[in-house]
Each structure stands twice: as C-alpha cells, then as structure tokens.
Design an enzyme around this catalytic site. Structure first.
Site, PDB file in Angstrom:
ATOM      1  N   GLU A 154       0.863  -1.184   0.000  1.00 48.03           N
ATOM      2  CA  GLU A 154       0.000   0.000   0.000  1.00 48.03           C
ATOM      3  C   GLU A 154       0.898   1.231   0.000  1.00 48.03           C
ATOM      4  O   GLU A 154       1.779   1.367   0.842  1.00 48.03           O
ATOM      5  CB  GLU A 154      -0.908  -0.024   1.237  1.00 48.03           C
ATOM      6  CG  GLU A 154      -1.845   1.162   1.265  1.00 48.03           C
ATOM      7  CD  GLU A 154      -3.154   0.876   1.992  1.00 48.03           C
ATOM      8  OE1 GLU A 154      -3.507  -0.311   2.172  1.00 48.03           O
ATOM      9  OE2 GLU A 154      -3.820   1.848   2.388  1.00 48.03           O
ATOM     10  N   ASN A 196      -3.481  -1.813   7.553  1.00 45.41           N
ATOM     11  CA  ASN A 196      -4.809  -2.289   7.146  1.00 45.41           C
ATOM     12  C   ASN A 196      -4.720  -3.815   7.068  1.00 45.41           C
ATOM     13  O   ASN A 196      -4.337  -4.380   6.052  1.00 45.41           O
ATOM     14  CB  ASN A 196      -5.203  -1.710   5.786  1.00 45.41           C
ATOM     15  CG  ASN A 196      -5.355  -0.203   5.860  1.00 45.41           C
ATOM     16  OD1 ASN A 196      -5.998   0.318   6.781  1.00 45.41           O
ATOM     17  ND2 ASN A 196      -4.753   0.520   4.925  1.00 45.41           N
ATOM     18  N   LYS A 276      -4.365  -0.194  13.899  1.00 41.39           N
ATOM     19  CA  LYS A 276      -5.162   0.874  13.286  1.00 41.39           C
ATOM     20  C   LYS A 276      -6.614   0.490  13.548  1.00 41.39           C
ATOM     21  O   LYS A 276      -7.110  -0.491  12.991  1.00 41.39           O
ATOM     22  CB  LYS A 276      -4.885   0.947  11.781  1.00 41.39           C
ATOM     23  CG  LYS A 276      -5.814   1.891  11.019  1.00 41.39           C
ATOM     24  CD  LYS A 276      -5.368   2.011   9.550  1.00 41.39           C
ATOM     25  CE  LYS A 276      -6.319   2.876   8.726  1.00 41.39           C
ATOM     26  NZ  LYS A 276      -5.880   3.055   7.335  1.00 41.39           N
ATOM     27  N   GLU A 280     -10.922   4.527   8.598  1.00 42.54           N
ATOM     28  CA  GLU A 280     -11.006   4.111   7.199  1.00 42.54           C
ATOM     29  C   GLU A 280     -11.479   2.662   7.057  1.00 42.54           C
ATOM     30  O   GLU A 280     -10.869   1.860   6.355  1.00 42.54           O
ATOM     31  CB  GLU A 280      -9.648   4.312   6.505  1.00 42.54           C
ATOM     32  CG  GLU A 280      -9.202   5.765   6.519  1.00 42.54           C
ATOM     33  CD  GLU A 280      -7.891   6.044   5.798  1.00 42.54           C
ATOM     34  OE1 GLU A 280      -7.753   7.132   5.241  1.00 42.54           O
ATOM     35  OE2 GLU A 280      -6.999   5.176   5.807  1.00 42.54           O
ATOM     36  N   LYS A 354       0.439  10.983  13.640  1.00 43.40           N
ATOM     37  CA  LYS A 354       1.007  11.510  12.392  1.00 43.40           C
ATOM     38  C   LYS A 354       1.500  12.933  12.611  1.00 43.40           C
ATOM     39  O   LYS A 354       0.938  13.674  13.404  1.00 43.40           O
ATOM     40  CB  LYS A 354      -0.040  11.505  11.277  1.00 43.40           C
ATOM     41  CG  LYS A 354      -0.308  10.124  10.699  1.00 43.40           C
ATOM     42  CD  LYS A 354      -1.110  10.175   9.396  1.00 43.40           C
ATOM     43  CE  LYS A 354      -1.390   8.743   8.924  1.00 43.40           C
ATOM     44  NZ  LYS A 354      -2.079   8.651   7.641  1.00 43.40           N
ATOM     45  N   ASP A 359      -2.979  14.320   6.585  1.00 41.63           N
ATOM     46  CA  ASP A 359      -2.459  13.052   6.072  1.00 41.63           C
ATOM     47  C   ASP A 359      -1.214  13.269   5.219  1.00 41.63           C
ATOM     48  O   ASP A 359      -1.261  13.071   4.002  1.00 41.63           O
ATOM     49  CB  ASP A 359      -3.553  12.357   5.249  1.00 41.63           C
ATOM     50  CG  ASP A 359      -3.225  10.894   4.989  1.00 41.63           C
ATOM     51  OD1 ASP A 359      -2.252  10.389   5.570  1.00 41.63           O
ATOM     52  OD2 ASP A 359      -3.956  10.265   4.198  1.00 41.63           O
ATOM     53  N   GLU A 381       4.682   9.854  13.946  1.00 37.65           N
ATOM     54  CA  GLU A 381       4.669   9.076  12.700  1.00 37.65           C
ATOM     55  C   GLU A 381       4.946   9.980  11.503  1.00 37.65           C
ATOM     56  O   GLU A 381       4.185  10.888  11.219  1.00 37.65           O
ATOM     57  CB  GLU A 381       3.315   8.373  12.527  1.00 37.65           C
ATOM     58  CG  GLU A 381       3.208   7.552  11.247  1.00 37.65           C
ATOM     59  CD  GLU A 381       1.865   6.836  11.101  1.00 37.65           C
ATOM     60  OE1 GLU A 381       1.321   6.308  12.094  1.00 37.65           O
ATOM     61  OE2 GLU A 381       1.345   6.810   9.963  1.00 37.65           O
ATOM     62  N   GLU A 387       3.946   9.238  -0.616  1.00 39.68           N
ATOM     63  CA  GLU A 387       2.565   9.132  -1.101  1.00 39.68           C
ATOM     64  C   GLU A 387       2.045  10.435  -1.710  1.00 39.68           C
ATOM     65  O   GLU A 387       1.460  10.434  -2.783  1.00 39.68           O
ATOM     66  CB  GLU A 387       1.668   8.691   0.059  1.00 39.68           C
ATOM     67  CG  GLU A 387       0.204   8.648  -0.318  1.00 39.68           C
ATOM     68  CD  GLU A 387      -0.685   8.153   0.803  1.00 39.68           C
ATOM     69  OE1 GLU A 387      -0.177   7.773   1.870  1.00 39.68           O
ATOM     70  OE2 GLU A 387      -1.915   8.156   0.599  1.00 39.68           O
ATOM     71  N   GLU A 505       6.636  21.720  -3.219  1.00 43.03           N
ATOM     72  CA  GLU A 505       5.578  22.541  -2.610  1.00 43.03           C
ATOM     73  C   GLU A 505       5.133  23.645  -3.574  1.00 43.03           C
ATOM     74  O   GLU A 505       3.946  23.932  -3.699  1.00 43.03           O
ATOM     75  CB  GLU A 505       6.108  23.151  -1.309  1.00 43.03           C
ATOM     76  CG  GLU A 505       5.048  23.925  -0.555  1.00 43.03           C
ATOM     77  CD  GLU A 505       5.553  24.462   0.777  1.00 43.03           C
ATOM     78  OE1 GLU A 505       6.786  24.594   0.936  1.00 43.03           O
ATOM     79  OE2 GLU A 505       4.719  24.745   1.650  1.00 43.03           O
TER      80      GLU A 505
HETATM   81  C1  GCU Z   1      -3.546   7.381   4.122  1.00 40.97           C
HETATM   82  C2  GCU Z   1      -3.251   6.417   3.009  1.00 40.97           C
HETATM   83  C3  GCU Z   1      -3.833   5.072   3.282  1.00 40.97           C
HETATM   84  C4  GCU Z   1      -3.391   4.580   4.661  1.00 40.97           C
HETATM   85  C5  GCU Z   1      -3.722   5.600   5.713  1.00 40.97           C
HETATM   86  C6  GCU Z   1      -3.184   5.285   7.096  1.00 40.97           C
HETATM   87  O1  GCU Z   1      -4.898   7.704   4.143  1.00 40.97           O
HETATM   88  O2  GCU Z   1      -3.749   6.931   1.802  1.00 40.97           O
HETATM   89  O3  GCU Z   1      -3.399   4.208   2.273  1.00 40.97           O
HETATM   90  O4  GCU Z   1      -3.979   3.384   4.960  1.00 40.97           O
HETATM   91  O5  GCU Z   1      -3.178   6.836   5.362  1.00 40.97           O
HETATM   92  O6  GCU Z   1      -2.260   5.969   7.519  1.00 40.97           O
HETATM   93  O7  GCU Z   1      -3.649   4.378   7.749  1.00 40.97           O
END
Ligand code: GCU
Length: 672
Positions: A154, A196, A276, A280, A354, A359, A381, A387, A505
């Site tokens: 991911e 995830n 986590k 999401e 984070k 994000d 984090e 990304e 940026e």
């Molecule tokens: C972002 C990312 C996801 C990831 C998430 C996380 O949203 O796009 O792919 O799972 O962060 O930090 O859990």
C-alpha cells in the site's frame, strides 16, 4: 534478484598500509559476529586490510587496533556508544553489545565521511584521530511497512514486497541485507505488515506463519531489531473464534491473553502490535461503544506478561463526514478523539501520531495532539513513502521538513517542549516513545525506486538516532557513502536534495491547503478531487478566495493549540504564510508579505516550481561524467518525468485559478 547495498558499499579509500588490523573483543554472540563481519568487509573494501580477531581487551596492551569493550558502568545506556580513535588505536565502548554494533557502524561511517563540511575520508586509519559519544535521541526508532501478504505494498513505489509473496513470508539474503542496512542507521524496531490488516494478514498470529516469522525475527534480532506485527482489532471474530471483539467482554480479553501466550511462545522476542482501529473502515472499539483506551488497554494487558507493547494509531477520523457545516473538520479528529483520554492508557500502550492533523500533505501544521498529551506514551509518525510528495518519481528530500517538525515548539511547558523533546521522552519522562516512519522500500534493485529516495530512508534513521544532526550533514553523508567523495558530485546532489521539498511545494498545492491530487492514487493534479464523496473539496475555493477558516469563527481547530500558537494561527495577519490557506479563507486580492497578491503568488510559485526542476536537471547533467551510467540514468529518467508532472501541475492549477477569477497573470505569461 539483484539488489544494491545502498550506503553500505565501502568504497576504496587507499591501500598504503597492508597490515592486518587487530580487533580485540572479550564478548561473543550474534551481535559480535555481525560486528566482525562488518569490520572485515569495511576494512577490506576501504583499505585492503584484513582484520585479525585477537581475543579480549586484556590482550591489547597499548598496541594498535580496534578495542571493543562492554562496560556496564559507562552510563551510555542500552544503545549508546563512545568511540575514541587515536592514531591507529580505536576504542569503542558501550554498556551493551548493541551499543558496540552502533559504534562499529559509526566508526566505518566516520572513516568514510569525516566531519568537515565537505565529506573527506580518512586516508589512513593509522593516522586518524576521532572522538564521539552518542546516546540515541529516541528509544524507539521504527519503520512501518505497509506490505500486504500478496506481495503488493500500500503506497509502495519501489516494486513489490520483499517480506511477502503470494501469502507466504520470504526469508532470504535480502532479509539480512535489509536488517543490516537498517541497523547501520540505528533502526531498532520494524513492523513488517500493513496497518490495514486483511485477508491472510489476519492469520499472521496463527500457527500458519510462526515458523517463518521466527526465522525472520532471528535475523532481525541478530542486528538488534525487534519485530512488530500489525494486527486486526477484530481478530477473534475474523479468525472465526468468537462472535464479538468487544474489549470489555471477558471472553475477548481471555482470547487475547491466550493468543498472546501462544504468540510469544513461538516468537519470544516479538516487540508487540501496531493497531489501526476505527479508521477508514478498520474495526475498533467504537463498534462496541467503547473508547480507544478500553480497546488498547485490553490488548496491553494481554501482552504485558511477555514484555509486549501496543502501539495504537491516532489516525482516527470519520472519512465520510459531511463538513459543509463549516464546523466539522477532519483536522480536529485526532485531538478530539484522544486528548480527552490522556492519562487513561496502560503504561505499555504508545499512541502513534502523524506529524500533521491531515495526512502527510506537503505542508501541514504540526499535529496539536503532540502538544496536548502529557500523561501518555507517544510516537511521532512520519511517512518516507512519498505518497503525497511525488511517489518516488519526483525527488523530494524530506529531512529538512522532518527537522522543522522536530524543532517546532508546542508551548506545553516552559522548557523542553519541542516535538523532538516530546517524542523522545525529555518533556514528560516517558520511556516508551520515539519516532516511526512509513517505509519507502520495495524489491526494486535499488530498494527505493528513485535512487535519490534512499536519502530519505538513510536520513530518517540517522535523524531518529540523532535528532541534532542537520539535514545538510545527513545529505552529505549519504551522498558520500553512496556516490563517493568528489566535491562537485557532493555539492550538486546536495543542492538537488535541499531544493527538492520547496520545489515540490511550489508546483503543487499552495500555502498549506494540501491535496488537489487525483483521489485515491494521490499522484498528479486534480484540483477539486475529493476522496470520498462528491460534495466536498479540500480547498473551498470560490470566485473570491480560497482556504479553510479554522479560526474560532470557523471550525475552531486552531484552539486545539496551546497559547500563543492558537492566537498566532487564529489570525490571518500573524499566521505563518506558508500555512495561510490551511487556517484561513483568504481573498485572491489579499496582499502577502512579498507585496504580491495571493493570486499572483499562486501563479508565480507554480512557474518557479517548474524552473526549480529544470535547475535540478542541469545540476544532475553537470555531474554525468563522474557517475556510473546506471545511477545517472535512473535519476535523469525520473527527473524528466518530474519535469513533465510539474508542468502539468503548474498548468492545471494556474488555469483553474485563472478561470475562477478571470484575473490574468501580471507578468503576462500564458496560463493554459
Ligand atoms: C492514508 C493512506 C492510506 C493509509 C492511511 C493510514 O490515508 O492513503 O493508504 O492506509 O493513510 O495511515 O492508515
């Protein structure tokens, strides 16, 4: 598959002295074996000298050589070291063998790079004098891999996973090469699987995978790295054993206690779990009307007898929330969810936060939660997987940004209240704390897709170990270790690295507003792109202005900061300009400190961003002759892709605002 050794290539320095180098060490064990291997390799490759293992320190007299001693009273802590080298006699001292390992990597690194502004290798070990003492700034220095068990990653931009393939765990030479690279920069904890946790990954904590995990953990341990696993909060249900994962249901607690017994019997050195939850689509305690501390503490109790730790992520927000009411604000979510729980977490729980409230956008304020918790263990984090910063097709050196975050004062105490102080435990004396980063590796030959992205991997480890290092120092070390010491090479690559984050940026989203990326893929521009539903945008631009009002008249987010940050951010006139649109809705005609209007700033910065990429290309082309062709080509191809992408960003963003406002560029440039 072939792979490079990245910064551990030990380039030849000189072979003036061909005598063996004596190594004295009274210790034995796997870490010591690693040290011997590394010294043998390093001294052979750099000086064409063999090492001769000559028994304990007692044998040394005052002769030349490398003396490795464990001295438990040296007060260097469990991972610190002292290194003193005086004309061929080098003493590495530590409280533990782990410290000796880090001291050895430091010796080899210093021999190659020296400490002057321009890296300079030690021409002759016998004439070399050096002193340094280091205790790592952070107890936990961790990488989080988002690798899936089918081999995909991911947000991975460097090939497939080297931990998993086809639902099996891979343990091979590359596992060892990885552990060696990570240990060399001081990483001491690694989560190998994605946060995830789905499908086969749920079964990582079952008999199906223990044997391979054990092999992998053994390799990690031989480099002083602890293995951690991401787990699914609903494992008792997903593994078909219970009909609930309610943390307050006694059957669930019992299930996890028994599970932990089984896991640690098979993996005695396991560090713990990363979770986590309630984010999401991931299950968590909210499903059962329970709090995050109730969820985390239940797991913490289960792992405690085994010395395990629960790392609980604070990336918790309702991704489907409708924020058209102008008060609902995703940026507020982590603080709203976790601040009220400060002090309720077990002592073996760590909250992982984070760096920003959204994000990993190219520019965000520091998460206010970092300044809001005083009775809870914390880990910061970062994300070195790029990304939102060009996905390892663009060069974007992240260390200057990480430095800014670590040096940022959260005003939670009179002294010692920077993010760096907070997460290292200096402010509130936590022991379980530190820094984690989402990894940027994969099974590409060069590990990181873009050759220059390895600077982020190297830099993250070095910075987590020694927060005081400057980004310039880190960059120059990495360049010299990777490409050699030629002055022009070091100078040009350093320039490219240092200008890369500001350039990114400039040609993407302006002044802290973030996003404007293609939803889901997160690469390339899509100004109105919104992740979840069609009704929103992240930027709230209309014909008059752009930005999110997060002052007390808006969403109220800025009040999550300690004074005076709340009022500084809350007022357009005092808000740092680079974050202006994050905190305020601003008219396009608003005058910035440069004297330009906001709109003109947007136009100009997008042109400048593209010009910066053109400069980076020139800097790279200038050193062509000094590079090997593979390295040269890897980067030049990517720089050209970056240039095309930067132009696309410039044109899409500028024409969007031109069409919204009807106001042309004062410099008369074409806005497509
Ligand atoms: C972002 C990312 C996801 C990831 C998430 C996380 O949203 O796009 O792919 O799972 O962060 O930090 O859990």
């Amino acid at each position: 598959m072939e792979y490079t050794q990245c910064w551990l290539q030990y380039k030849k320095i000189s072979d003036v002295n061909k005598l063996d180098v004596n190594v004295y060490c009274g210790e034995t064990g796997r870490l010591i074996d690693r040290i011997y291997e590394e010294l043998a390799l390093g001294f052979w490759d750099m000086y064409h000298r063999k090492i001769k293992i000559s028994g304990g320190a007692a044998n040394t007299g005052t002769g030349n050589g490398i003396v490795l001693t464990v001295n438990e009273k040296s007060s260097l802590g469990p991972e610190g070291y002292s290194l003193k080298s005086n004309r061929g006699r080098c003493i590495i001292e530590a409280d533990t063998q782990v410290g000796l390992l880090y001291g050895t990597f430091a010796l080899l690194r210093n021999l190659q790079t020296g400490e002057s502004k321009a890296p300079k290798p030690a021409a002759n070990f016998d004439n070399w004098s050096w002193e340094e003492e280091k205790i790592p700034s952070n107890p936990l220095r961790m990488l989080n891999h988002w690798d899936n068990m089918d081999g995909s990653i991911e947000r991975g931009y460097s090939g497939e996973s080297f931990f998993f393939h086809d639902n099996e765990i891979i343990v091979n030479d590359r596992t060892r090469a990885y552990a060696r690279l990570m240990a060399s920069v001081g990483i001491n904890a690694v989560v190998i699987n994605n946060v995830n946790v789905k499908d086969a990954a749920t079964e990582l904590i079952t008999e199906r995978y223990y044997t391979q995990l054990r092999k992998l953990a053994d390799i990690f341990e031989s480099y002083a790295i602890k293995l951690y696993l991401s787990i699914n909060f609903a494992s008792p249900v997903e593994l078909g054993e219970l009909d609930t994962a309610d943390p307050l249901d006694e059957r669930v607690g019992k299930w996890w206690r028994e599970k932990a017994e089984e896991i640690w019997k098979n993996l005695p050195g396991l560090g713990g779990f990363l979770v986590k939850a309630d984010s999401e689509g991931r299950p968590g305690p909210y499903t059962y009307g329970r709090t995050h501390s109730e969820g985390a503490n239940m797991l913490a109790e289960a792992v405690k007898p085994h010395g395990g730790t629960i790392i609980w992520r604070c990336f918790v927000y309702n991704c489907r929330q409708d924020w058209r009411d102008k008060i609902t604000d995703r940026a507020k979510a982590a603080y709203d969810n976790f601040k009220p729980l400060d002090g309720t977490f077990a002592d073996n729980v760590i909250l992982q936060i984070k760096n920003g409230p959204m994000d990993f956008q190219v520019r965000e304020p520091v998460s206010p939660l970092l300044g809001g918790l005083s009775k809870t263990n914390m880990i910061l984090e970062f994300q070195i997987a790029q990304e939102y910063t060009g996905q390892q097709k663009h060069v974007c050196f992240l260390i200057p940004w990480f430095k800014e975050v670590l040096n940022f004062d959260m005003y939670c105490k009179e002294k010692l209240s920077t993010v760096g102080d907070l997460v290292s435990g200096k402010t509130y004396h936590q022991v379980k704390c530190g820094i984690a980063a989402v990894a940027n590796t994969g099974n590409d030959n060069n590990w990181t897709g873009h050759d220059l992205a390895a600077a982020n991997l190297y830099g993250f480890g070095r910075l987590a170990f020694d927060t005081g290092l400057s980004s310039e120092r880190i960059a120059k070390e990495w360049i010299a270790l990777t490409y050699g010491f030629e002055e022009k090479v070091v100078k040009n690559i350093n320039k490219i690295l240092q200008m890369s984050w500001p350039a990114y940026e400039k040609y993407t989203s302006p002044l802290g507003i973030g996003w404007m990326v293609t939803p889901h893929t997160h690469y390339g521009p899509s100004v109105d792109g919104y992740e979840y539903d069609s009704w929103g945008t992240y930027h709230r631009a209309d014909h008059f202005g752009i930005g999110v009002d997060r002052s007390n008249k808006g969403t109220g987010y800025c009040s999550q900061y300690n004074p005076p940050l709340d009022t500084i951010y809350g007022d357009k006139e005092t808000c740092p300009e680079e974050l202006l649109l994050f905190f305020h809705y601003v008219d396009y005609s608003y005058t910035l400190s440069s004297g330009k209007t906001l709109l003109q700033h947007i136009y100009d910065s997008h042109f400048e961003g593209v010009e910066d990429v053109e400069k980076m290309i020139c800097l790279w082309e200038e050193i062509k002759e000094a590079m090997d062709m593979d390295s040269y080509n890897n980067v030049i191809l990517k720089l050209n892709e970056q240039l095309n992408s930067a132009k696309e960003w410039r044109d899409v963003i500028n024409s969007y605002f031109y069409r919204k406002t009807g106001i042309p560029d004062v410099k008369g440039r074409n806005i497509y």
